[in-house]
Each structure stands twice: as structure tokens, then as C-alpha cells.
Design a protein around this motif. Structure first.
Motif, PDB file in Angstrom:
ATOM      1  N   LEU A  18       0.874  -1.163   0.000  1.00 53.56           N
ATOM      2  CA  LEU A  18       0.000   0.000   0.000  1.00 53.56           C
ATOM      3  C   LEU A  18       0.916   1.219   0.000  1.00 53.56           C
ATOM      4  O   LEU A  18       1.701   1.415   0.930  1.00 53.56           O
ATOM      5  CB  LEU A  18      -0.896   0.003   1.239  1.00 53.56           C
ATOM      6  N   VAL A  19       0.839   2.009  -1.061  1.00 53.09           N
ATOM      7  CA  VAL A  19       1.686   3.194  -1.211  1.00 53.09           C
ATOM      8  C   VAL A  19       0.800   4.416  -0.997  1.00 53.09           C
ATOM      9  O   VAL A  19      -0.156   4.631  -1.742  1.00 53.09           O
ATOM     10  CB  VAL A  19       2.353   3.235  -2.604  1.00 53.09           C
ATOM     11  N   ILE A  20       1.135   5.186   0.030  1.00 56.44           N
ATOM     12  CA  ILE A  20       0.291   6.314   0.435  1.00 56.44           C
ATOM     13  C   ILE A  20       1.023   7.626   0.197  1.00 56.44           C
ATOM     14  O   ILE A  20       2.153   7.812   0.657  1.00 56.44           O
ATOM     15  CB  ILE A  20      -0.063   6.202   1.930  1.00 56.44           C
ATOM     16  N   ASP A  21       0.372   8.520  -0.531  1.00 55.71           N
ATOM     17  CA  ASP A  21       0.884   9.879  -0.700  1.00 55.71           C
ATOM     18  C   ASP A  21       0.198  10.727   0.362  1.00 55.71           C
ATOM     19  O   ASP A  21      -0.968  11.094   0.219  1.00 55.71           O
ATOM     20  CB  ASP A  21       0.584  10.399  -2.104  1.00 55.71           C
ATOM     21  N   GLU A  22       0.901  10.993   1.430  1.00 52.63           N
ATOM     22  CA  GLU A  22       0.302  11.699   2.562  1.00 52.63           C
ATOM     23  C   GLU A  22      -0.052  13.143   2.221  1.00 52.63           C
ATOM     24  O   GLU A  22      -0.989  13.707   2.788  1.00 52.63           O
ATOM     25  CB  GLU A  22       1.244  11.636   3.760  1.00 52.63           C
ATOM     26  N   ALA A  23       0.652  13.729   1.257  1.00 54.37           N
ATOM     27  CA  ALA A  23       0.376  15.112   0.870  1.00 54.37           C
ATOM     28  C   ALA A  23      -0.990  15.257   0.205  1.00 54.37           C
ATOM     29  O   ALA A  23      -1.664  16.274   0.370  1.00 54.37           O
ATOM     30  CB  ALA A  23       1.471  15.631  -0.063  1.00 54.37           C
ATOM     31  N   THR A  24      -1.413  14.235  -0.550  1.00 55.04           N
ATOM     32  CA  THR A  24      -2.699  14.297  -1.245  1.00 55.04           C
ATOM     33  C   THR A  24      -3.749  13.383  -0.635  1.00 55.04           C
ATOM     34  O   THR A  24      -4.887  13.356  -1.102  1.00 55.04           O
ATOM     35  CB  THR A  24      -2.532  13.935  -2.738  1.00 55.04           C
ATOM     36  N   ALA A  25      -3.356  12.617   0.385  1.00 53.41           N
ATOM     37  CA  ALA A  25      -4.242  11.647   1.040  1.00 53.41           C
ATOM     38  C   ALA A  25      -4.825  10.648   0.038  1.00 53.41           C
ATOM     39  O   ALA A  25      -5.998  10.308   0.073  1.00 53.41           O
ATOM     40  CB  ALA A  25      -5.343  12.348   1.825  1.00 53.41           C
ATOM     41  N   THR A  26      -3.980  10.194  -0.879  1.00 50.77           N
ATOM     42  CA  THR A  26      -4.372   9.174  -1.846  1.00 50.77           C
ATOM     43  C   THR A  26      -3.419   7.987  -1.713  1.00 50.77           C
ATOM     44  O   THR A  26      -2.309   8.112  -1.190  1.00 50.77           O
ATOM     45  CB  THR A  26      -4.351   9.698  -3.289  1.00 50.77           C
ATOM     46  N   ALA A  27      -3.867   6.848  -2.228  1.00 48.47           N
ATOM     47  CA  ALA A  27      -3.055   5.644  -2.127  1.00 48.47           C
ATOM     48  C   ALA A  27      -3.275   4.750  -3.340  1.00 48.47           C
ATOM     49  O   ALA A  27      -4.318   4.815  -3.997  1.00 48.47           O
ATOM     50  CB  ALA A  27      -3.407   4.878  -0.858  1.00 48.47           C
ATOM     51  N   VAL A  28      -2.272   3.917  -3.618  1.00 47.50           N
ATOM     52  CA  VAL A  28      -2.394   2.852  -4.607  1.00 47.50           C
ATOM     53  C   VAL A  28      -2.032   1.548  -3.907  1.00 47.50           C
ATOM     54  O   VAL A  28      -1.284   1.534  -2.933  1.00 47.50           O
ATOM     55  CB  VAL A  28      -1.506   3.077  -5.856  1.00 47.50           C
ATOM     56  N   LEU A  29      -2.566   0.461  -4.422  1.00 49.68           N
ATOM     57  CA  LEU A  29      -2.330  -0.851  -3.862  1.00 49.68           C
ATOM     58  C   LEU A  29      -1.704  -1.731  -4.937  1.00 49.68           C
ATOM     59  O   LEU A  29      -2.150  -1.733  -6.083  1.00 49.68           O
ATOM     60  CB  LEU A  29      -3.656  -1.444  -3.386  1.00 49.68           C
ATOM     61  N   ILE A  30      -0.688  -2.497  -4.559  1.00 47.59           N
ATOM     62  CA  ILE A  30       0.039  -3.329  -5.502  1.00 47.59           C
ATOM     63  C   ILE A  30      -0.095  -4.793  -5.103  1.00 47.59           C
ATOM     64  O   ILE A  30       0.208  -5.166  -3.970  1.00 47.59           O
ATOM     65  CB  ILE A  30       1.523  -2.920  -5.552  1.00 47.59           C
ATOM     66  N   ASP A  31      -0.555  -5.612  -6.029  1.00 51.65           N
ATOM     67  CA  ASP A  31      -0.630  -7.074  -5.906  1.00 51.65           C
ATOM     68  C   ASP A  31      -1.364  -7.585  -4.667  1.00 51.65           C
ATOM     69  O   ASP A  31      -0.838  -8.375  -3.887  1.00 51.65           O
ATOM     70  CB  ASP A  31       0.782  -7.681  -5.954  1.00 51.65           C
ATOM     71  N   PRO A  32      -2.635  -7.203  -4.491  1.00 49.75           N
ATOM     72  CA  PRO A  32      -3.367  -7.671  -3.319  1.00 49.75           C
ATOM     73  C   PRO A  32      -3.781  -9.144  -3.435  1.00 49.75           C
ATOM     74  O   PRO A  32      -4.266  -9.576  -4.473  1.00 49.75           O
ATOM     75  CB  PRO A  32      -4.602  -6.775  -3.298  1.00 49.75           C
ATOM     76  N   ALA A  49      -6.534   7.572   3.743  1.00 56.57           N
ATOM     77  CA  ALA A  49      -6.251   7.913   2.339  1.00 56.57           C
ATOM     78  C   ALA A  49      -7.331   7.315   1.441  1.00 56.57           C
ATOM     79  O   ALA A  49      -7.959   6.314   1.782  1.00 56.57           O
ATOM     80  CB  ALA A  49      -4.876   7.391   1.930  1.00 56.57           C
ATOM     81  N   ARG A  50      -7.525   7.944   0.304  1.00 59.35           N
ATOM     82  CA  ARG A  50      -8.481   7.445  -0.696  1.00 59.35           C
ATOM     83  C   ARG A  50      -7.725   6.546  -1.658  1.00 59.35           C
ATOM     84  O   ARG A  50      -6.760   6.970  -2.298  1.00 59.35           O
ATOM     85  CB  ARG A  50      -9.112   8.621  -1.447  1.00 59.35           C
ATOM     86  N   LEU A  51      -8.132   5.278  -1.742  1.00 63.05           N
ATOM     87  CA  LEU A  51      -7.506   4.339  -2.662  1.00 63.05           C
ATOM     88  C   LEU A  51      -7.961   4.666  -4.076  1.00 63.05           C
ATOM     89  O   LEU A  51      -9.153   4.638  -4.376  1.00 63.05           O
ATOM     90  CB  LEU A  51      -7.882   2.902  -2.297  1.00 63.05           C
ATOM     91  N   THR A  52      -7.015   5.011  -4.942  1.00 55.66           N
ATOM     92  CA  THR A  52      -7.373   5.424  -6.303  1.00 55.66           C
ATOM     93  C   THR A  52      -7.134   4.335  -7.345  1.00 55.66           C
ATOM     94  O   THR A  52      -7.874   4.244  -8.307  1.00 55.66           O
ATOM     95  CB  THR A  52      -6.589   6.681  -6.724  1.00 55.66           C
ATOM     96  N   HIS A  53      -6.087   3.532  -7.147  1.00 55.10           N
ATOM     97  CA  HIS A  53      -5.748   2.509  -8.134  1.00 55.10           C
ATOM     98  C   HIS A  53      -5.280   1.234  -7.452  1.00 55.10           C
ATOM     99  O   HIS A  53      -4.672   1.284  -6.379  1.00 55.10           O
ATOM    100  CB  HIS A  53      -4.620   2.980  -9.064  1.00 55.10           C
ATOM    101  N   ILE A  54      -5.540   0.117  -8.121  1.00 59.73           N
ATOM    102  CA  ILE A  54      -5.047  -1.184  -7.684  1.00 59.73           C
ATOM    103  C   ILE A  54      -4.270  -1.775  -8.848  1.00 59.73           C
ATOM    104  O   ILE A  54      -4.795  -1.894  -9.955  1.00 59.73           O
ATOM    105  CB  ILE A  54      -6.208  -2.116  -7.295  1.00 59.73           C
ATOM    106  N   PHE A  55      -3.026  -2.127  -8.592  1.00 54.57           N
ATOM    107  CA  PHE A  55      -2.159  -2.672  -9.636  1.00 54.57           C
ATOM    108  C   PHE A  55      -1.927  -4.165  -9.415  1.00 54.57           C
ATOM    109  O   PHE A  55      -1.486  -4.567  -8.336  1.00 54.57           O
ATOM    110  CB  PHE A  55      -0.786  -1.980  -9.620  1.00 54.57           C
TER     111      PHE A  55
END
Length: 94
Positions: A18-32, A49-55
Motif C-alpha cells: 500500500l503506497v500512500i501519498d500523505e500530501a494528497t491523502a491518496t493511495a495505490v495498492l500493488i498485488d493484493p 487515504a483514498r484508494l485510487t488505483h489497484i495494480f
């Protein structure tokens, strides 16, 4: 930027991130891993954070992806391609 590593407890040793950009409060998730949806969901909620993408970076022979279930829970965009990380003088950037 904050990176949370999630090690599956289902015996496969699967790692998700889970990669979180604290400055924008967004996150992406990799290989769940589908076995870790509850744990991952809790981490996302705790991060505020708001999850925006799942990779899903590749086909997984050792586990079933949890991307579809997490997409429904968090309304994130699934992306089935490799994640590209650009390394700049300031550090890694998505």
C-alpha cells in the motif's frame, strides 16, 4: 510518501504494498491477495487515504488477486499492468 508492506499469512508468502501519498491523502495498492482483503481494508481505512488505483503487476500463480473485491469496496480503478517507478533526485515517484 509511506509504503506499507503486507505479508500474507495464507502460507504463500505473498507480498502486497500500500503506497500512500500523505500530501494528497491518496493511495495505490500493488498485488493484493484475496486472502488479505480484510487486513488491507483495515490498513486503508486507518491511513485515511483514498484508494485510487489497484495494480496487479503480473499473473499470480500462487494466489488469487483481491483487486476485484477491493475495487468494489473502495471504488478504485484496477490496473493490470506493470507499475513503473521513476527515480528522480528527490527519490522514488509513482
Amino acid at each position: 510518501m509511506k509504503i506499507e508492506q503486507i505479508r500474507s499469512t495464507d502460507g504463500t508468502g505473498t507480498l502486497s504494498y500500500l503506497v500512500i501519498d500523505e500530501a494528497t491523502a491518496t493511495a495505490v495498492l500493488i498485488d493484493p491477495n484475496i486472502e488479505d482483503v480484510h487486513t488491507i481494508s483495515e490498513l486503508i481505512r486507518q491511513s485515511n487515504a483514498r484508494l485510487t488505483h489497484i495494480f496487479d503487476t503480473h499473473t499470480h500463480a500462487d494466489h488469487i488477486s483481491g483487486a476485484a473485491e477491493l475495487q468494489v469496496l473502495f471504488r478504485a480503478r484496477p490496473t493490470r499492468s506493470a507499475l513503473i517507478v521513476h527515480v528522480s533526485p528527490r527519490g522514488s515517484e509513482l
